[in-house]
Design a protein around this motif. Structure first.
Motif, PDB file in Angstrom:
ATOM      1  N   GLY A  43       1.128  -1.310   0.076  1.00 18.96           N
ATOM      2  CA  GLY A  43       0.102  -0.364   0.441  1.00 18.96           C
ATOM      3  C   GLY A  43       0.606   1.000   0.304  1.00 18.96           C
ATOM      4  N   ILE A  44       2.123   1.257   0.781  1.00 19.82           N
ATOM      5  CA  ILE A  44       2.497   2.622   1.109  1.00 19.82           C
ATOM      6  C   ILE A  44       3.267   2.791  -0.447  1.00 19.82           C
ATOM      7  CG2 ILE A  44       4.835   2.835   1.909  1.00 19.82           C
ATOM      8  CD1 ILE A  44       3.692   1.837   4.890  1.00 19.82           C
ATOM      9  N   ILE A  45       3.954   1.900  -0.933  1.00 18.65           N
ATOM     10  CA  ILE A  45       4.974   1.940  -2.189  1.00 18.65           C
ATOM     11  C   ILE A  45       3.555   1.752  -3.643  1.00 18.65           C
ATOM     12  CG2 ILE A  45       6.019   0.459  -4.517  1.00 18.65           C
ATOM     13  CD1 ILE A  45       7.172  -1.581  -1.770  1.00 18.65           C
ATOM     14  N   TYR A  46       2.187   1.255  -3.578  1.00 20.07           N
ATOM     15  CA  TYR A  46       1.467   1.009  -5.000  1.00 20.07           C
ATOM     16  C   TYR A  46       0.930   2.675  -5.048  1.00 20.07           C
ATOM     17  CZ  TYR A  46      -1.156  -0.741  -8.465  1.00 20.07           C
ATOM     18  OH  TYR A  46      -2.754  -0.741  -9.059  1.00 20.07           O
ATOM     19  N   PHE A  47      -0.155   2.552  -3.715  1.00 18.41           N
ATOM     20  CA  PHE A  47      -1.007   3.655  -3.985  1.00 18.41           C
ATOM     21  C   PHE A  47      -0.702   5.365  -3.634  1.00 18.41           C
ATOM     22  CE2 PHE A  47      -3.346   0.783  -2.447  1.00 18.41           C
ATOM     23  CZ  PHE A  47      -4.611   0.165  -4.142  1.00 18.41           C
ATOM     24  N   ASP A  48      -1.131   6.124  -4.081  1.00 18.69           N
ATOM     25  CA  ASP A  48      -0.408   7.789  -3.995  1.00 18.69           C
ATOM     26  C   ASP A  48      -1.507   7.853  -2.573  1.00 18.69           C
ATOM     27  OD1 ASP A  48       1.031   7.025  -6.067  1.00 18.69           O
ATOM     28  OD2 ASP A  48      -0.572   8.481  -7.772  1.00 18.69           O
ATOM     29  N   GLY A  49      -0.772   9.403  -2.493  1.00 17.38           N
ATOM     30  CA  GLY A  49      -1.908  10.033  -1.587  1.00 17.38           C
ATOM     31  C   GLY A  49      -1.031  10.394  -0.403  1.00 17.38           C
ATOM     32  N   PRO A  50      -2.268  11.207   1.095  1.00 17.26           N
ATOM     33  CA  PRO A  50      -1.482  10.379   2.329  1.00 17.26           C
ATOM     34  C   PRO A  50      -1.127   9.569   2.515  1.00 17.26           C
ATOM     35  CG  PRO A  50      -3.426  11.596   2.211  1.00 17.26           C
ATOM     36  CD  PRO A  50      -3.208  10.922   0.906  1.00 17.26           C
ATOM     37  N   ILE A  51      -0.189   9.237   3.705  1.00 19.52           N
ATOM     38  CA  ILE A  51       0.028   7.968   4.183  1.00 19.52           C
ATOM     39  C   ILE A  51      -0.800   7.505   4.998  1.00 19.52           C
ATOM     40  CG2 ILE A  51       1.154   8.874   6.403  1.00 19.52           C
ATOM     41  CD1 ILE A  51       2.997   5.829   4.246  1.00 19.52           C
ATOM     42  N   GLU A  52      -1.697   8.578   5.748  1.00 20.85           N
ATOM     43  CA  GLU A  52      -2.527   7.048   6.379  1.00 20.85           C
ATOM     44  C   GLU A  52      -3.621   6.863   4.836  1.00 20.85           C
ATOM     45  OE1 GLU A  52      -2.027  11.041   6.446  1.00 20.85           O
ATOM     46  OE2 GLU A  52      -1.549  10.856   8.293  1.00 20.85           O
ATOM     47  N   ASN A  53      -3.948   7.304   3.913  1.00 27.55           N
ATOM     48  CA  ASN A  53      -4.201   6.870   2.814  1.00 27.55           C
ATOM     49  C   ASN A  53      -4.027   5.327   2.836  1.00 27.55           C
ATOM     50  OD1 ASN A  53      -6.487   8.435   3.634  1.00 27.55           O
ATOM     51  ND2 ASN A  53      -5.927   9.322   1.385  1.00 27.55           N
ATOM     52  N   LYS A  54      -2.737   5.747   2.223  1.00 25.84           N
ATOM     53  CA  LYS A  54      -1.136   3.823   2.407  1.00 25.84           C
ATOM     54  C   LYS A  54      -1.967   3.207   2.117  1.00 25.84           C
ATOM     55  CE  LYS A  54       1.614   6.926  -0.474  1.00 25.84           C
ATOM     56  NZ  LYS A  54       3.259   7.373  -1.065  1.00 25.84           N
ATOM     57  N   VAL A  55      -1.296   3.504   4.386  1.00 28.55           N
ATOM     58  CA  VAL A  55      -1.275   2.406   4.901  1.00 28.55           C
ATOM     59  C   VAL A  55      -3.113   1.971   5.064  1.00 28.55           C
ATOM     60  CG1 VAL A  55      -1.645   2.355   7.670  1.00 28.55           C
ATOM     61  CG2 VAL A  55       0.063   3.112   6.557  1.00 28.55           C
ATOM     62  N   ILE A  56      -4.041   2.601   5.377  1.00 24.94           N
ATOM     63  CA  ILE A  56      -5.094   1.399   5.412  1.00 24.94           C
ATOM     64  C   ILE A  56      -5.449   1.171   3.935  1.00 24.94           C
ATOM     65  CG2 ILE A  56      -8.118   2.502   5.085  1.00 24.94           C
ATOM     66  CD1 ILE A  56      -6.978   2.937   7.859  1.00 24.94           C
ATOM     67  N   PHE A  57      -5.220   1.386   2.666  1.00 23.23           N
ATOM     68  CA  PHE A  57      -5.607   0.525   1.626  1.00 23.23           C
ATOM     69  C   PHE A  57      -4.827  -0.623   2.007  1.00 23.23           C
ATOM     70  CE2 PHE A  57      -6.473   4.658  -1.181  1.00 23.23           C
ATOM     71  CZ  PHE A  57      -7.954   4.176  -0.957  1.00 23.23           C
TER      72      PHE A  57
END
Length: 82
Positions: A43-57
């Motif tokens: 999620g941290i590597i693949y998604f864009d946006g704030p870190i909170e969103n990356k972790v949730i995804f």
């Protein structure tokens, strides 16, 4: 936003967990945790946006991979009973 192509990430996580299981690098009870950790990393590597969103995804991806793995185990046990 999660797209249909994100299913590939779940499949990769499942594949890595299966590889770990086959090579016996971790006990089976830790495989769902590995799935969750791999999901957060992806999620941290693949998604864009704030870190909170990356972790949730990432958590969503990891839990999805773990859930699919558990469902496949349940399906296999039903097939063996028949």
């Amino acid at each position: 936003m999660i797209e249909i192509t994100d299913v590939v990430v779940v499949a990769v996580i499942m594949g890595l967990v299966q590889l770990t299981k086959k090579l016996e690098w971790l006990p089976a009870k830790y495989l769902p945790l590995l799935s969750l950790i791999l999901g957060v990393i992806s999620g941290i590597i693949y998604f864009d946006g704030p870190i909170e969103n990356k972790v949730i995804f990432g958590i969503i991806l990891g839990l999805s991979a773990a859930g699919l793995y558990d469902q496949s185990k349940a399906f296999k046990s039903i097939e063996k009973e028949e």
